[in-house]
Motif scaffolding. Sequence first.
Motif, PDB file in Angstrom:
ATOM      1  N   LEU A 191       0.837  -1.194   0.000  1.00 51.30           N
ATOM      2  CA  LEU A 191       0.000   0.000   0.000  1.00 51.30           C
ATOM      3  C   LEU A 191       0.877   1.252   0.000  1.00 51.30           C
ATOM      4  N   ASP A 199       1.502   5.277   1.166  1.00 49.98           N
ATOM      5  CA  ASP A 199       1.237   6.008   2.409  1.00 49.98           C
ATOM      6  C   ASP A 199      -0.144   6.645   2.409  1.00 49.98           C
ATOM      7  N   CYS A 242      -2.826   4.072   3.050  1.00 46.39           N
ATOM      8  CA  CYS A 242      -2.870   3.728   4.473  1.00 46.39           C
ATOM      9  C   CYS A 242      -3.627   4.781   5.264  1.00 46.39           C
ATOM     10  N   ASP A 243      -3.287   6.040   5.038  1.00 48.10           N
ATOM     11  CA  ASP A 243      -3.931   7.134   5.768  1.00 48.10           C
ATOM     12  C   ASP A 243      -5.431   7.182   5.476  1.00 48.10           C
ATOM     13  N   TYR A 279      -0.013  -3.380   7.167  1.00 47.22           N
ATOM     14  CA  TYR A 279       0.312  -2.429   8.224  1.00 47.22           C
ATOM     15  C   TYR A 279       0.050  -1.009   7.726  1.00 47.22           C
ATOM     16  N   LEU A 280      -0.856  -0.307   8.425  1.00 55.03           N
ATOM     17  CA  LEU A 280      -1.261   1.027   8.001  1.00 55.03           C
ATOM     18  C   LEU A 280      -0.449   2.138   8.662  1.00 55.03           C
ATOM     19  N   ASN A 281       0.351   1.783   9.656  1.00 58.33           N
ATOM     20  CA  ASN A 281       1.268   2.744  10.271  1.00 58.33           C
ATOM     21  C   ASN A 281       2.437   1.957  10.865  1.00 58.33           C
ATOM     22  N   LYS A 325       4.752   0.673   7.969  1.00 59.68           N
ATOM     23  CA  LYS A 325       3.683   1.278   7.181  1.00 59.68           C
ATOM     24  C   LYS A 325       3.811   0.939   5.694  1.00 59.68           C
ATOM     25  N   GLY A 326       2.701   0.437   5.114  1.00 60.67           N
ATOM     26  CA  GLY A 326       2.652   0.120   3.691  1.00 60.67           C
ATOM     27  C   GLY A 326       3.030  -1.302   3.353  1.00 60.67           C
TER      28      GLY A 326
END
Length: 279
Positions: A101, A103, A106-107, A213-215, A236-237
């Motif tokens: 993903l 950044d 994710c956000d 993992y989003l962060n 993240k990502g």
Amino acid sequence: MKRTTAIRPELREWILNTTRAGHSIDEVLRLLKETGYDPRESRSIVATVLKIPLSALQPTAKLSGKRPRHPEAPRANAGDREIHVRVSTDAPVVRVLDPLLDDDECDALIELARPRLARALTVDTAGKQQVDHRRTSEGMFFRLGETPLIERIEARLENLLGLPASHGEGLQVLHYGPGQEYEPHFDWFDPAQPGFEAVTAHGGQRVASVVMYLNTPDAGGGTGFPAVGLTVTALKGSAVYFAYETGDELSLHAGLPVLRGEKWIATKWLRERPFLRND
């Protein structure tokens, strides 16, 4: 002469020492059979000594549904991008994917999920949602293809794994605060549980998982595979993909405690057949 089901201390110690020496569970079961133990009794003894589900040792037929294509190192094609396969193991099947993903994706997932968070649930033996003390996070589910972003991620996974998007459960976003975790568990459904037919009525058995993992937590929060001593760092990502069959004890995994900061993840569970629900 028929053996009793009592586990003698010397037998318990032999099983522990044999597995610690690197021998597989199948090898332990074979040796027990050669010394006269009934295979069913052997499985029960080994499951008790090693503290694993008895269902993990039951002979099971191979799943008849479609299986995912495991991404292979060093790079894999996901349709709209090329992804690096940073870690690759085959027992269990684990792949660390980077970046799956962007950044901004994710956000955006975090902001879409935030107002819909509630205490994260698990599936009980009747196929219904329940509060589980082992999972202390907050979470929510998106419907399949609910937004253009969700649809794009599902298409990316379809291209990467060769499994139609219809085989996936709705994307789940989870939020963990300091100290929160998900204790060791299996993602496959236990056929020995009375609710197995209910929970597999939609799409059949689970065959693989993707944790995105989003962060990046300040400390902790990785994904651990205790049976093989592997910890995947939450970055993240990136994402961790792992596949399994019914009874695969090596796929035991845990969402490790967040030591500092917070953790956001998005999880996609994949089924052997199209996952269709009316709710």
